[in-house]
Enzyme design. Structure first.
Site, mmCIF file in Angstrom:
data_model
loop_
_atom_site.group_PDB
_atom_site.id
_atom_site.type_symbol
_atom_site.label_atom_id
_atom_site.label_comp_id
_atom_site.label_asym_id
_atom_site.label_seq_id
_atom_site.Cartn_x
_atom_site.Cartn_y
_atom_site.Cartn_z
ATOM 1 N N ASN A 47 -4.744 4.492 -0.683
ATOM 2 C CA ASN A 47 -5.111 3.219 -1.315
ATOM 3 C C ASN A 47 -6.593 2.950 -1.416
ATOM 4 O O ASN A 47 -6.967 1.868 -1.875
ATOM 5 C CB ASN A 47 -4.411 2.022 -0.653
ATOM 6 C CG ASN A 47 -2.918 2.193 -0.594
ATOM 7 O OD1 ASN A 47 -2.318 2.073 0.457
ATOM 8 N ND2 ASN A 47 -2.294 2.507 -1.721
ATOM 9 N N ARG B 42 -7.142 3.709 7.577
ATOM 10 C CA ARG B 42 -5.957 4.504 7.244
ATOM 11 C C ARG B 42 -6.322 5.711 6.396
ATOM 12 O O ARG B 42 -5.788 6.815 6.607
ATOM 13 C CB ARG B 42 -4.913 3.621 6.551
ATOM 14 C CG ARG B 42 -3.627 4.328 6.195
ATOM 15 C CD ARG B 42 -2.472 3.344 6.009
ATOM 16 N NE ARG B 42 -2.800 2.289 5.078
ATOM 17 C CZ ARG B 42 -2.653 2.368 3.752
ATOM 18 N NH1 ARG B 42 -2.174 3.480 3.212
ATOM 19 N NH2 ARG B 42 -2.956 1.353 2.970
ATOM 20 N N GLY C 176 0.844 -1.173 0.000
ATOM 21 C CA GLY C 176 0.000 0.000 0.000
ATOM 22 C C GLY C 176 0.885 1.230 0.000
ATOM 23 O O GLY C 176 2.073 1.151 -0.273
ATOM 24 N N SER C 177 0.300 2.370 0.298
ATOM 25 C CA SER C 177 1.085 3.608 0.340
ATOM 26 C C SER C 177 0.208 4.741 0.856
ATOM 27 O O SER C 177 -1.026 4.681 0.768
ATOM 28 C CB SER C 177 1.606 4.006 -1.048
ATOM 29 O OG SER C 177 2.353 2.982 -1.647
ATOM 30 N N ASN C 178 0.857 5.779 1.338
ATOM 31 C CA ASN C 178 0.221 7.076 1.550
ATOM 32 C C ASN C 178 1.025 8.115 0.777
ATOM 33 O O ASN C 178 2.246 7.992 0.647
ATOM 34 C CB ASN C 178 0.252 7.522 3.019
ATOM 35 C CG ASN C 178 -0.283 6.486 3.974
ATOM 36 O OD1 ASN C 178 -1.408 6.056 3.863
ATOM 37 N ND2 ASN C 178 0.543 6.095 4.942
#
Length: 806
Positions: A513, A542, A242-244
């Site tokens: 995501n 998140r 995933g990522s931010n």
């Protein structure tokens, strides 16, 4: 090849000046300078703190040469392992039943991995893509980068002794070719499509003749099970990834310039690790950032004027075609009533200590026949089969996209590069520039599935999977259901650039995501096709926490890079903010202070009530109560359905703040609490112990505390740790915060950048850069980026290496 390392000296300065002061006009000229094989490949590598290389070359092949050499110096064993994978030789060296390289496909064993990758190699797929002219195929610059990378990797192998015990003396560490480098890039491109269906592709077998006349009794799952299985097939090539990322516009910052914080969550081991560098061809390219191992280009990074990051997108990069088979031959399918014979690919895999294994794969005009995709069974019967269409199987453009981003001068230029090259397979892009602009765009390679096409052409299975997950299952027997071609699309069968969800110049643009819908809740994105992602549905914890954080930051204004650094390591636990107080209160109200575990034991939970009440709601290494809440929350969310977890349900009108108020009366609440308390006590862990005492990695024989938390907790600084209570708790990290960058501008010509590679540059335990940045990460400290020449040359750790191939 001659390699001459030295400390900074007069001769080295002269060499460096000669290498980096090429006039722009000379750099742009063609002829011999653009054909480095005439004089051999060369590059200059300047190493600064933490082993970060700054690679300078005269041309693309030279830049690839320096990059391949420097990556091999840090990661030769991981790289070599990946090259074994894409050659289809894992069974030969490691055995057919051993676990494969999970970073390059979802294959469950080496044999399936080899059958797939040898099939790709045998079919000439990557060679064909290399030969295509740009923009459908890679540009000359990209091909030269790949050629140079292979030469640099091979040069390092020839001149150096491997000290990493993972592959020292191993027969499988061999020189590579340009094709190997391109094949590795292709494997990354299809990770979300064919790469996730390797087992189903290589296991596909037509029904036996004896059953051909028997009515079909096998079927795909019922609607509810099919929808559940399809939803589980998220767009991410790995569920743990995933990522931010967030970009802030000049309207929110102290100097009126943009800011970017990128926090990708990628594997900490294996071939999807990032590796940090700066790449420079004077007058053509000057970019710094993180590259996926094996890539000759910077994947996520910044140049002097613009910074960008990627987040794993929700777009579904594949679709299925349901085939109507000839009743007389299940390897023949019908399109508009006309028969087409499937293509046989017979692949033979050599096996260590055993006879070679030969299998046949079956391919159609749409792609390979597949009998399973994740948990979704797709049985091949006498009348029906399923083919997988993955448009990224024709995508070898990722390097050109990276070069386009690296040479962009602002967010408009970056968006133009994305639209021109169309090379990103499974990620979004978030960017900010020095003029104060922001960008979010879901510009990825997706099959041309429109909602109208899905309405007209979905099979019964597709009518379930497309609305629930965006996975289209189309009627492959009707020519009218072909995907067609969009205006501006560089290849047939993909969505064109005009359809990509894009948000420009919002005060902030953020993604964690979920779909593009709430990149900025004040300016929601709507109107895109379902294949891109959903609308009006609950967001992840998140995403909710990230939007709360960044919207508050934008509202305060006056932001600087230091604010980005604080956000990265705030370690706020949104689930804790929403649920810990309710859990502590309900805990305190349990009769006799006890709860019954899933094993039927009465567990005294009174201490847990106090610990949860006193917890600071963060996942810092010193937080007391974070570990207890983590173990409790995992058990509770596994036992209680999402729609019964909260008293106040989700509302599309308030998607960030709902649902909320923990339903402590839900069956499973007290049991989850009892199980968490019992589990920690059985492991000898104090309920109120500091998180870092029991969440750590071991490097150089010493524990390094790790902060952050798992996906369901909603922590921006996401990590996915491995629970081993017998060894003291969480003892390793599989995926999580990886190449982190906080970038801004202060009016000078150099960007203000702070970076961190959480797992450090090298996998070699004998390298001085095996764990140095991991210790920085543990202490929430950063690396000050050295981008401009004066900063590089003033590094106290400066070491200069000149490499040349003769």
């Amino acid at each position: 090849m001659r390699v001459r390392p030295s400390r900074l000296a007069v001769a080295a300065v002269a060499l460096l000046t000669a290498a980096t002061a090429l006039p722009a006009a000379a750099a742009e000229r063609g002829g011999r300078e653009d054909r480095p094989s005439h004089g051999g490949l060369s590059a200059v590598i300047r190493y600064t703190e933490y082993g970060i290389p700054h690679i300078v070359a005269r041309d693309w092949a030279g830049l690839g040469f320096g990059t391949g050499w420097a990556q091999a110096a840090d990661q030769v064993c991981v790289l070599a392992d990946g090259f074994v994978t894409v050659r289809g030789e894992r069974s030969r060296y490691f055995g057919a039943d051993a676990a494969p390289d999970a970073s390059l496909s979802s294959a469950s064993g080496n044999l399936a991995s080899d059958l797939y990758f040898r099939g790709v190699r045998q079919a000439g797929t990557v060679e064909g893509l290399l030969a295509r002219p740009a923009p459908a195929g890679p540009s000359r610059a990209s091909r030269e980068l790949m050629r140079g990378y292979a030469a640099g990797y091979n040069a390092w192998l020839r001149e150096n002794r491997i000290t990493d015990p993972a592959c020292a003396g191993a027969a499988w560490v061999r020189p590579v070719t340009t094709l190997d480098v391109a094949a590795r890039g292709h494997a990354i491109a299809v990770l979300g499509g064919q790469g996730r269906a390797v087992d189903g592709i290589t296991a596909a077998r037509p029904p036996a003749p004896a059953t051909a006349a028997v009515p079909d009794v096998r079927a795909v799952p019922g609607p509810r099970d099919a929808a559940r299985a399809a939803r589980a097939l998220s767009a991410a090539p790995d569920p743990g990834m995933g990522s931010n990322a967030v970009a802030f516009s000049g309207a929110t910052t102290a100097g009126g310039r943009g800011l970017l914080l990128g926090n990708p969550h990628y594997p900490w081991q294996g071939g999807r690790r990032f590796w940090q560098s700066q790449q420079t061809i004077p007058g053509r390219l000057d970019v710094a950032g993180g590259s996926l191992l094996g890539s000759p280009t910077v994947t996520i990074g910044h140049n002097a004027r613009v910074a960008w990051s990627h987040t794993v997108a929700t777009g579904v990069p594949l679709n299925l075609h349901q085939l109507a088979l000839d009743p007389a031959d299940p390897t023949v399918y019908l399109v508009d009533g006309r028969p087409e014979r499937m293509i046989r690919r017979t692949v033979t895999v050599p096996v260590k200590d055993g006879a070679p294994v030969t299998r046949t794969q079956w391919w159609t005009r749409y792609g390979p026949v597949v009998t399973a995709f994740g948990t979704l069974p797709l049985p091949w019967t006498a009348t029906t089969a399923y083919a997988l269409h993955d448009p990224n199987a024709a995508n070898l453009r990722t390097s050109d996209t990276a070069l386009g981003l690296g040479t962009a001068r602002d967010t408009d230029g970056l968006l133009d590069a994305l639209r021109r090259t169309q090379g990103l397979p499974w990620v979004n892009t978030i960017a900010a520039d020095s003029a104060g602009h922001t960008l979010f765009t879901q510009s990825q390679v997706l099959p041309r599935i429109t909602d109208d096409l899905a309405r007209r052409c979905s099979t019964a299975l597709g009518e379930v999977t497309y609305p629930s997950s965006g996975l289209a299952v189309l009627d492959g027997s009707r020519g009218e259901c072909a995907l067609g071609r969009d205006p501006g699309a560089v290849q047939a069968g993909i969505l064109g650039p005009a359809r990509m969800p894009t948000l420009k110049d919002a005060p902030y643009a953020e993604n964690s995501n979920n779909s593009a819908w709430l990149a900025n809740p004040d300016r929601p994105l709507t109107g895109y096709e379902r294949v891109f992602g959903d609308l009006g549905t609950p967001r992840s914890m998140r995403t909710r926490g990230a939007i709360e954080d960044v919207s508050a930051m934008a509202g305060r204004g006056g932001l600087t890079v230091r604010d980005l650094q604080r956000q990265q390591f705030a370690n706020r636990v949104p689930a804790g903010d929403l649920a810990a107080a309710d859990a502590a209160e309900a805990c305190a109200g349990l009769p006799g202070g006890t709860a019954t575990s899933s094993a039927g034991d009465a567990v005294d939970v009174r201490e847990a009530c106090d610990v949860l009440a006193a917890w600071d709601r963060t996942a810092d290494t010193g937080s007391r109560g974070a570990l207890l809440f983590d173990r409790f929350w995992r058990k509770l969310t596994a036992a209680v359905p999402a729609d019964r977890l909260w008293r106040v349900p989700f509302s599309p009108a308030d998607p960030v703040r709902t649902p909320h108020t923990l339903n402590t009366a839900a069956p499973g609440f007290a049991t989850a609490l009892a199980d968490a308390v019992g589990e920690l006590r059985a492991a000898g862990v104090e309920l109120g112990a500091p998180l870092g005492r029991h969440q750590f990695v071991v490097r150089d024989g010493r524990r390094v505390p790790v902060h952050g938390g798992t996906e369901s907790l909603g922590v921006w600084n996401k990590i996915e740790p491995v629970w081993k209570p017998a060894q003291g708790g969480y003892t390793e990290v599989t995926t999580g915060s990886s190449y982190i960058q906080a970038v801004g501008w202060d009016g000078s010509r150099c960007p203000v950048a702070r970076t961190l590679l959480a797992y450090a540059q090298s996998s070699n335990p004998n390298s001085p850069h095996h764990a140095d940045q991991t210790r920085l990460y543990s202490g929430e400290r950063w690396v000050t980026s050295r981008f401009c020449e004066e900063d590089i040359l003033s590094s106290p750790a400066l070491r200069i290496v000149r490499i040349r191939e003769h």
